[in-house]
Design an enzyme around this catalytic site. Sequence first.
Site, mmCIF file in Angstrom:
data_model
loop_
_atom_site.group_PDB
_atom_site.id
_atom_site.type_symbol
_atom_site.label_atom_id
_atom_site.label_comp_id
_atom_site.label_asym_id
_atom_site.label_seq_id
_atom_site.Cartn_x
_atom_site.Cartn_y
_atom_site.Cartn_z
ATOM 1 N N ASP A 1 11.288 -23.683 29.095
ATOM 2 C CA ASP A 1 9.980 -24.314 28.948
ATOM 3 C C ASP A 1 9.279 -23.879 27.665
ATOM 4 O O ASP A 1 8.505 -24.640 27.084
ATOM 5 C CB ASP A 1 9.104 -23.993 30.159
ATOM 6 N N GLY A 2 9.533 -22.649 27.205
ATOM 7 C CA GLY A 2 8.932 -22.186 25.957
ATOM 8 C C GLY A 2 9.358 -23.034 24.778
ATOM 9 O O GLY A 2 8.545 -23.396 23.922
ATOM 10 N N ASP B 1 -11.630 -10.485 32.839
ATOM 11 C CA ASP B 1 -10.622 -10.204 31.812
ATOM 12 C C ASP B 1 -10.295 -11.437 30.982
ATOM 13 O O ASP B 1 -9.519 -11.357 30.029
ATOM 14 C CB ASP B 1 -9.329 -9.689 32.456
ATOM 15 N N SER C 1 0.053 -18.283 38.518
ATOM 16 C CA SER C 1 0.176 -16.833 38.711
ATOM 17 C C SER C 1 -1.181 -16.177 38.920
ATOM 18 O O SER C 1 -1.279 -15.133 39.570
ATOM 19 C CB SER C 1 0.865 -16.198 37.499
ATOM 20 N N GLN D 1 1.616 -19.078 22.562
ATOM 21 C CA GLN D 1 2.410 -19.163 21.341
ATOM 22 C C GLN D 1 1.560 -19.176 20.079
ATOM 23 O O GLN D 1 2.037 -18.794 19.013
ATOM 24 C CB GLN D 1 3.302 -20.409 21.380
#
Length: 293
Positions: A74-75, A178, A194, A248
């Site tokens: 997927d990257g 955060d 996540s 990225q």
Amino acid sequence: MNNRRFDCIGIVGHPRHPAALATHEILYHWLKARGYAVMVEQQIAHDLNLTDAITGSLADIGQKADLAVVVGGDGNMLGAARVLARYDIKVIGVNRGNLGFLTDLDPDNALQQLSDVLEGEYLSEQRFLLETHVRRTNQQSRISTAINEVVLHPGKVAHMIEFEVYIDDRFAFSQRSDGLIIATPTGSTAYSLSAGGPILTPTLDAIVLVPMFPHTLTARPLVISSSSTIRLKFSHITSDLEISCDSQIALPIQEGEEVLIRRSDFHLNLIHPKDYSYFNTLSTKLGWSKKLF
């Protein structure tokens, strides 16, 4: 299916492991043997020593090819898609990574699946991107795009930041946390998931905002229309505050700047094999239970 056929095919994607380049080479020779015009991303052609291949950058492939086959995980797909979304080109992926939510083709069966696709047997959909502007008054913005998500975060781990969120120029909430994840439906199965965000089916015109470790028990993910504009404001900025696009591209945020996030005018023309099912992909990738009957 009465889909568009393809004449020129682009091969892109930089594998993490050199052994995965074998897929690129097999695909190149297979396409050439079937009479297709093939363009190979420059670095891949160099790595494979394809001296006779027509090569080009991602932008060249976007301009000249009808279909881009992205080999990798997927990257690789995310990196290629941010460029290819600017052009009238369809994109499909061969999974040489881990989860592969965006790369449908199994490398062991990719040629058969791709053969059907090249005959016009495929499903097509459009995935929208997010466009991010980091700007200050009377100065030019720094701009980037994301397929999956835009993330506000500090450079230091577990370092709390304070900010305000405005949606369509109306105050929505303030937060000490955060960071904040702003995800597309495509990105809702990535970092957002996540962090406890909901899964949005790809056809939804929606954006999800997911707090990262908020300093309150009441903060929850928020789903808004994809036509909305999100503005992030800061009373003061630490020296390492950043906006990250698809993990990225990083844009630093400096004192006096604000962040504007909205739906991009570009979209990714993603295609799938004819038997593709989004819910089957979810079940397979996330390990959901099997059907009972």
